[in-house]
Design a protein around this motif. Sequence first.
Motif, mmCIF file in Angstrom:
data_model
loop_
_atom_site.group_PDB
_atom_site.id
_atom_site.type_symbol
_atom_site.label_atom_id
_atom_site.label_comp_id
_atom_site.label_asym_id
_atom_site.label_seq_id
_atom_site.Cartn_x
_atom_site.Cartn_y
_atom_site.Cartn_z
ATOM 1 N N LEU A 45 -4.079 -6.411 17.342
ATOM 2 C CA LEU A 45 -3.527 -5.702 16.191
ATOM 3 C C LEU A 45 -4.624 -5.076 15.337
ATOM 4 O O LEU A 45 -4.503 -3.944 14.885
ATOM 5 C CB LEU A 45 -2.666 -6.644 15.345
ATOM 6 N N ASP A 46 -5.715 -5.829 15.156
ATOM 7 C CA ASP A 46 -6.840 -5.310 14.360
ATOM 8 C C ASP A 46 -7.359 -4.014 14.960
ATOM 9 O O ASP A 46 -7.549 -3.017 14.252
ATOM 10 C CB ASP A 46 -8.001 -6.310 14.366
ATOM 11 N N LEU A 47 -7.579 -4.058 16.248
ATOM 12 C CA LEU A 47 -8.150 -2.900 16.928
ATOM 13 C C LEU A 47 -7.190 -1.714 16.858
ATOM 14 O O LEU A 47 -7.576 -0.587 16.558
ATOM 15 C CB LEU A 47 -8.442 -3.263 18.382
ATOM 16 N N GLN A 48 -5.946 -1.991 17.107
ATOM 17 C CA GLN A 48 -4.912 -0.961 17.077
ATOM 18 C C GLN A 48 -4.856 -0.320 15.694
ATOM 19 O O GLN A 48 -4.841 0.896 15.567
ATOM 20 C CB GLN A 48 -3.576 -1.631 17.421
ATOM 21 N N ARG A 49 -4.862 -1.169 14.656
ATOM 22 C CA ARG A 49 -4.768 -0.672 13.286
ATOM 23 C C ARG A 49 -5.996 0.141 12.910
ATOM 24 O O ARG A 49 -5.906 1.189 12.302
ATOM 25 C CB ARG A 49 -4.621 -1.847 12.317
ATOM 26 N N MET A 50 -7.162 -0.364 13.312
ATOM 27 C CA MET A 50 -8.397 0.350 12.955
ATOM 28 C C MET A 50 -8.445 1.692 13.651
ATOM 29 O O MET A 50 -8.843 2.693 13.086
ATOM 30 C CB MET A 50 -9.616 -0.474 13.347
ATOM 31 N N GLU A 51 -8.042 1.699 14.928
ATOM 32 C CA GLU A 51 -8.110 2.939 15.686
ATOM 33 C C GLU A 51 -7.128 3.974 15.186
ATOM 34 O O GLU A 51 -7.392 5.162 15.233
ATOM 35 C CB GLU A 51 -7.886 2.663 17.173
ATOM 36 N N SER A 52 -5.985 3.515 14.711
ATOM 37 C CA SER A 52 -5.014 4.494 14.233
ATOM 38 C C SER A 52 -5.326 4.891 12.792
ATOM 39 O O SER A 52 -4.625 5.686 12.193
ATOM 40 C CB SER A 52 -3.601 3.912 14.321
ATOM 41 N N GLY A 53 -6.396 4.313 12.253
ATOM 42 C CA GLY A 53 -6.836 4.678 10.904
ATOM 43 C C GLY A 53 -5.941 4.091 9.823
ATOM 44 O O GLY A 53 -6.035 4.462 8.663
ATOM 45 N N LYS A 54 -5.062 3.142 10.216
ATOM 46 C CA LYS A 54 -4.126 2.588 9.222
ATOM 47 C C LYS A 54 -4.774 1.505 8.367
ATOM 48 O O LYS A 54 -4.346 1.236 7.267
ATOM 49 C CB LYS A 54 -2.899 1.987 9.930
ATOM 50 N N GLN A 55 -5.808 0.849 8.957
ATOM 51 C CA GLN A 55 -6.405 -0.243 8.202
ATOM 52 C C GLN A 55 -7.517 0.293 7.306
ATOM 53 O O GLN A 55 -8.626 0.531 7.745
ATOM 54 C CB GLN A 55 -6.949 -1.305 9.147
ATOM 55 N N LYS A 56 -7.149 0.512 6.076
ATOM 56 C CA LYS A 56 -8.121 1.051 5.131
ATOM 57 C C LYS A 56 -8.753 -0.116 4.362
ATOM 58 O O LYS A 56 -8.175 -1.196 4.275
ATOM 59 C CB LYS A 56 -7.417 1.962 4.124
ATOM 60 N N TYR A 57 -9.919 0.125 3.814
ATOM 61 C CA TYR A 57 -10.504 -0.917 2.967
ATOM 62 C C TYR A 57 -11.325 -0.242 1.883
ATOM 63 O O TYR A 57 -11.738 0.906 2.022
ATOM 64 C CB TYR A 57 -11.367 -1.858 3.804
ATOM 65 N N ILE A 58 -11.498 -0.957 0.812
ATOM 66 C CA ILE A 58 -12.300 -0.400 -0.282
ATOM 67 C C ILE A 58 -13.628 -1.141 -0.296
ATOM 68 O O ILE A 58 -13.652 -2.371 -0.461
ATOM 69 C CB ILE A 58 -11.568 -0.575 -1.627
ATOM 70 N N PRO A 59 -14.748 -0.423 -0.066
ATOM 71 C CA PRO A 59 -16.034 -1.121 -0.043
ATOM 72 C C PRO A 59 -16.415 -1.632 -1.430
ATOM 73 O O PRO A 59 -16.255 -0.926 -2.417
ATOM 74 C CB PRO A 59 -17.021 -0.043 0.436
ATOM 75 N N VAL A 60 -16.854 -2.870 -1.462
ATOM 76 C CA VAL A 60 -17.292 -3.464 -2.733
ATOM 77 C C VAL A 60 -18.670 -4.094 -2.529
ATOM 78 O O VAL A 60 -19.030 -4.420 -1.399
ATOM 79 C CB VAL A 60 -16.301 -4.553 -3.223
ATOM 80 N N PRO A 61 -19.430 -4.276 -3.607
ATOM 81 C CA PRO A 61 -20.717 -4.953 -3.458
ATOM 82 C C PRO A 61 -20.490 -6.376 -2.946
ATOM 83 O O PRO A 61 -19.592 -7.078 -3.417
ATOM 84 C CB PRO A 61 -21.276 -4.980 -4.884
ATOM 85 N N LEU A 62 -21.302 -6.742 -1.981
ATOM 86 C CA LEU A 62 -21.058 -7.990 -1.262
ATOM 87 C C LEU A 62 -22.393 -8.652 -0.955
ATOM 88 O O LEU A 62 -23.323 -7.974 -0.523
ATOM 89 C CB LEU A 62 -20.383 -7.563 0.047
ATOM 90 N N ASP A 63 -22.474 -9.952 -1.182
ATOM 91 C CA ASP A 63 -23.720 -10.647 -0.860
ATOM 92 C C ASP A 63 -23.671 -11.149 0.588
ATOM 93 O O ASP A 63 -22.991 -12.131 0.895
ATOM 94 C CB ASP A 63 -23.921 -11.807 -1.844
ATOM 95 N N LEU A 64 -24.413 -10.449 1.448
ATOM 96 C CA LEU A 64 -24.419 -10.774 2.876
ATOM 97 C C LEU A 64 -24.865 -12.217 3.106
ATOM 98 O O LEU A 64 -24.370 -12.912 3.986
ATOM 99 C CB LEU A 64 -25.361 -9.795 3.592
#
Length: 268
Positions: free
Chosen positions: A92-111
């Motif tokens: 599902l993750d791959l399918q969603r990412m490939e269809s461009g449906k899985q959007k995200y908002i980049p935020v500052p993150l401590d790796l």
Amino acid sequence: HFELYMNNLNDFDENDQFLFVFRDRTEEAAAERVKNEFVSIVSHELRTPLASIMGFVEILLKREVVPAKRLKYLETIHKESIRLSSLITDFLDLQRMESGKQKYIPVPLDLRSVADNVSAQWKNTSTHRIETEFPETSCYIKGDADRVIQVLHNLISNAVKYSPGADLINLRIRAEAEQWIIDVQDYGLGIPEDSRDQLFNKFYRVDNSDRRQIGGTGLGLAIVKEMVEGMGGKVTFQSVLGKGSTFSVSFKAFSPISLSHKIVVVED
Ligand code: ADP
């Protein structure tokens, strides 16, 4: 494919006009093929653990089973359910990412703190020793915590899976040219030269005798690449067959310090 249907030429005379429409279906056909392949692999991959779960449940329901065996069957059911669940998530993750449906908002993150949490989880459950080497201070990037967590899980899970004879994994964060790079290094089977170009392709699995028994779908690295590149990062690897592999993910460093320019210190 081009076919012309003219059953009876007498139906036409010399004043009739024809309009021929040609459509290149190469891309469509290729996409269809990939989709069909996807569906058939998915159904096969899902059926295998499901058949095993159903089989063991049936035995437990129908027969008297001695406690030791009962526990073994339940463990298998548990393991296979986890596998099934992660397969579905991956698809599902791959399918969603490939269809461009899985959007995200980049935020500052401590790796560093994300990697710390992930490695703590592995340290509790893994058969392998995870040694970490992190900088003293935070390592800020811009991204999505869930995605970074999944990328690290996939890489560590591969490092564990493909090093059956070596139980050490190094997880390292280092700085290089304005980037934070996280390395996952193992001392296992390594990757054959002729597989390297295809390693990140969907469903690609190295077909060597040394790893035929190791389960997988060939989706883990495709997901890693899709996620990392979706966050503006890069994933590379180095490997020596029989000695081990290092997968490296790099992200542009984000400096929250720059925000502090706006902070005005007021003294009494
Ligand atoms: P999967 O593990 O489900 O087969 P992946 O996409 O995660 O799928 O990996 C693709 C292939 O790359 C694997 O089949 C494996 O042979 C090889 N591979 C991935 N990571 C490693 C590693 N750390 N060491 C050796 N081989 C690896």
